[in-house]
Design a protein around this motif. Structure first.
Motif, short mmCIF file in Angstrom:
data_model
loop_
_atom_site.label_atom_id
_atom_site.label_comp_id
_atom_site.label_asym_id
_atom_site.label_seq_id
_atom_site.Cartn_x
_atom_site.Cartn_y
_atom_site.Cartn_z
N SER B 17 0.86 -1.17 0.00
CA SER B 17 0.00 0.00 0.00
C SER B 17 0.90 1.23 0.00
O SER B 17 2.08 1.15 0.27
N VAL B 18 0.29 2.37 -0.29
CA VAL B 18 1.11 3.56 -0.46
C VAL B 18 1.29 4.26 0.89
O VAL B 18 1.09 5.44 1.02
N ILE B 19 1.64 3.51 1.90
CA ILE B 19 1.75 4.10 3.22
C ILE B 19 3.23 4.33 3.54
O ILE B 19 4.06 3.45 3.35
N ARG B 148 -13.29 3.07 6.60
CA ARG B 148 -12.02 3.72 6.85
C ARG B 148 -11.01 3.37 5.75
O ARG B 148 -10.22 4.19 5.32
N MET B 149 -11.08 2.12 5.31
CA MET B 149 -10.17 1.72 4.24
C MET B 149 -10.48 2.46 2.95
O MET B 149 -9.58 2.82 2.21
N ASP B 150 -11.78 2.72 2.72
CA ASP B 150 -12.17 3.48 1.53
C ASP B 150 -11.57 4.88 1.58
O ASP B 150 -11.04 5.37 0.58
N VAL B 151 -11.67 5.52 2.74
CA VAL B 151 -11.12 6.86 2.91
C VAL B 151 -9.62 6.84 2.63
O VAL B 151 -9.09 7.68 1.90
N GLU B 152 -8.95 5.82 3.18
CA GLU B 152 -7.50 5.73 2.97
C GLU B 152 -7.17 5.59 1.49
O GLU B 152 -6.22 6.19 0.99
N ARG B 153 -7.98 4.79 0.81
CA ARG B 153 -7.70 4.55 -0.60
C ARG B 153 -7.85 5.84 -1.39
O ARG B 153 -7.04 6.16 -2.26
N LEU B 154 -8.92 6.58 -1.07
CA LEU B 154 -9.14 7.86 -1.74
C LEU B 154 -7.96 8.80 -1.48
O LEU B 154 -7.44 9.43 -2.40
N LEU B 155 -7.57 8.88 -0.21
CA LEU B 155 -6.50 9.79 0.17
C LEU B 155 -5.20 9.46 -0.56
O LEU B 155 -4.43 10.34 -0.92
N GLY B 157 -4.66 8.75 -3.39
CA GLY B 157 -4.55 9.31 -4.73
C GLY B 157 -4.07 10.76 -4.74
O GLY B 157 -3.80 11.31 -5.79
N LEU B 158 -4.00 11.37 -3.56
CA LEU B 158 -3.62 12.79 -3.49
C LEU B 158 -2.11 12.93 -3.33
O LEU B 158 -1.45 12.00 -2.90
N PRO B 159 -1.60 14.12 -3.62
CA PRO B 159 -0.18 14.39 -3.32
C PRO B 159 0.07 14.22 -1.82
O PRO B 159 -0.82 14.47 -1.01
N ILE B 198 -9.55 18.54 -0.50
CA ILE B 198 -10.97 18.17 -0.45
C ILE B 198 -11.61 18.35 -1.82
O ILE B 198 -12.39 17.50 -2.28
N LYS B 199 -11.23 19.45 -2.49
CA LYS B 199 -11.78 19.69 -3.82
C LYS B 199 -11.39 18.57 -4.78
O LYS B 199 -12.21 18.08 -5.56
#
Lengths: 214, 209
Positions: B17-19, B148-155, B157-159, B198-199
């Motif tokens: 994972s990208v952690i 929570r895992m969904d939120v992490e996955r979304l995050l 994708g961000l810089p 957020i945008k």
């Protein structure tokens, strides 16, 4: 408080790696030999059906075999899931009912296509009374194997798990029995085979609290 | 020395994972998270004694809270007995843990089973069972974990810096001022970073990618 520390110490010292798929392996190593024992028992005690060569060409023979095999597979899949504490039976009851109903529909068709004079043979055959009991007997090795595996696993719904473990064993026992049984009536199968399978399920449920508790 | 090697193991275990390292450190301080506990469990299944000791120690604390609030007036020794019994059950039945599924859901199923068993032994069977069926394991329910895992996955994708800001300000609920001083940015930079993040998330959700 002190004591819990000791428990943790003991557990850490006892730690052994768990291979991947350890649970699956345990199921396979228990159930396949039990099925072999059951088949052997059938061959030795009653033997294959006398008209075996002919039977292999009959659709009803394969429908009978498929009915039991499908029920057994669905039940084993559910038991496997239920052997984990956070597992559930899934759609087992729906799938099981659908399999029974499909056979019931074929039984009705068979009756509709047959003369009324053949109904007693199609429904009662010549072995209605001992068929469920023999199925139960051939199911026992598999029920014992299932119980052994589950006692080392962690089922949290004991009643349902015991019942479906019984159904899995009963359907496997019925499949074994179908290699001996000369009945060609589908109404016979849907009634008396199912009764034998349910009987095994009831026994599984009856002893589940005592045998599967952990 | 041991801490260092464990850190390495964590890193290699997490690298799919990208952690990154900061998150791992966070997880190790916030040792009750699903992610941290699952990592420890996976290491334990492979025979890592240090990870196993850490796991059991953490679970023990969780269990004291879990049982303490649920067996009511019963003596403290009952709680301790249940905790020990649950740890023993986890040990004996650890092969029933499916590595692909959430650890806490599995673990609290064992805890719940042991609690029901305890109530059954002491009468009060139906009441406790009904209560427990209604009960929600808070943060540890499978859907809560999945969310929570969904939120992490979304995050993910961000810089990197936006991820970090959103995590601190929006998920952990820290103030903009604290976050600004910790990350060495101005408050307005933090606000802008969060806003842009957020945008971007909103755009992703709308775009469905």
């Amino acid at each position: 408080m002190r004591e819990t520390e000791d428990v943790i110490d003991i557990l850490v010292r006892d730690l052994q790696p768990v291979p991947r798929h350890a649970l699956e392996r345990r199921f396979v190593l228990a159930v396949l030999p039990a099925l072999a024992v059951s088949l052997l028992l059938m061959l030795v005690v009653v033997g294959l059906r006398t008209d075996m060569a002919q039977a292999l060409t009959l659709p009803v023979f394969w429908i009978k075999s498929g009915y039991n095999a499908l029920l057994a597979i669905a039940a084993f899949a559910a038991v496997y899931r239920l052997s984990r504490p956070d597992g559930s039976e899934g759609h087992f009851f729906g799938i099981g009912a659908a399999i029974v109903l499909a056979l019931a529909a074929m039984a009705v068709i068979q009756l509709a296509l047959s003369p009324a004079s053949s109904y007693p043979v199609l429904v009662l055959g010549s072995s209605a009374l001992h068929c469920p009991l023999l199925i139960l007997a051939f199911a026992m090795p598999i029920l014992i194997a299932n119980t052994w595996v589950l006692r080392g696993a962690a089922p949290s719904k004991l009643g349902v798990t015991g019942f479906i473990a019984g159904i899995a064993a009963g359907a496997s026992g019925a499949w074994v029995y179908s290699w001996f049984c000369t009945e060609n009536g589908l109404p016979f199968v849907v009634l008396w085979y199912s009764l034998g399978i349910l009987l095994t399920g009831a026994i599984g449920a009856l002893f589940s609290r005592r045998l599967l508790r952990w | 020395m041991i801490a260092l090697t464990r850190q390495e193991i964590f890193e290699s275990a997490c690298n799919q994972s990208v952690i990154h390292a900061n998150d791992i450190a966070d997880d190790m301080t916030n040792a009750h998270s699903e992610h941290a506990l699952k990592m420890l469990m996976l290491l334990s299944l492979d025979g890592d004694e240090a990870a196993y000791r850490r796991l059991l120690g953490t679970l023990r604390t969780l269990l004291v809270g879990y049982y303490g609030g649920r067996i009511g007036t019963a003596a403290k020794s009952d709680t301790e007995d249940l905790v020990q019994e649950t740890l023993l059950a986890l040990h004996a039945r650890r092969a029933t843990y499916d590595r692909e599924r959430p650890f806490t859901a599995w673990f609290f199923s064992i805890a719940r089973y042991k609690l029901i068993d305890h109530h059954r032994k002491h009468g009060g069977r139906y009441k406790s069972e009904m209560e427990l069926n209604e009960e929600i394991e808070g943060d540890f329910r499978e859907d809560a974990i999945a969310a929570r895992m969904d939120v992490e996955r979304l995050l993910n994708g961000l810089p990197q810096h936006q991820q970090e800001l959103i995590r601190q300000v929006k998920l952990e609920g820290q103030s903009v001022a604290d976050t600004a001083s910790r990350t060495g940015q101005s408050e307005s930079a933090v606000k802008v970073g969060v806003h842009r993040g957020i945008k971007a998330l909103a755009a992703r959700l709308r775009g469905g990618t």
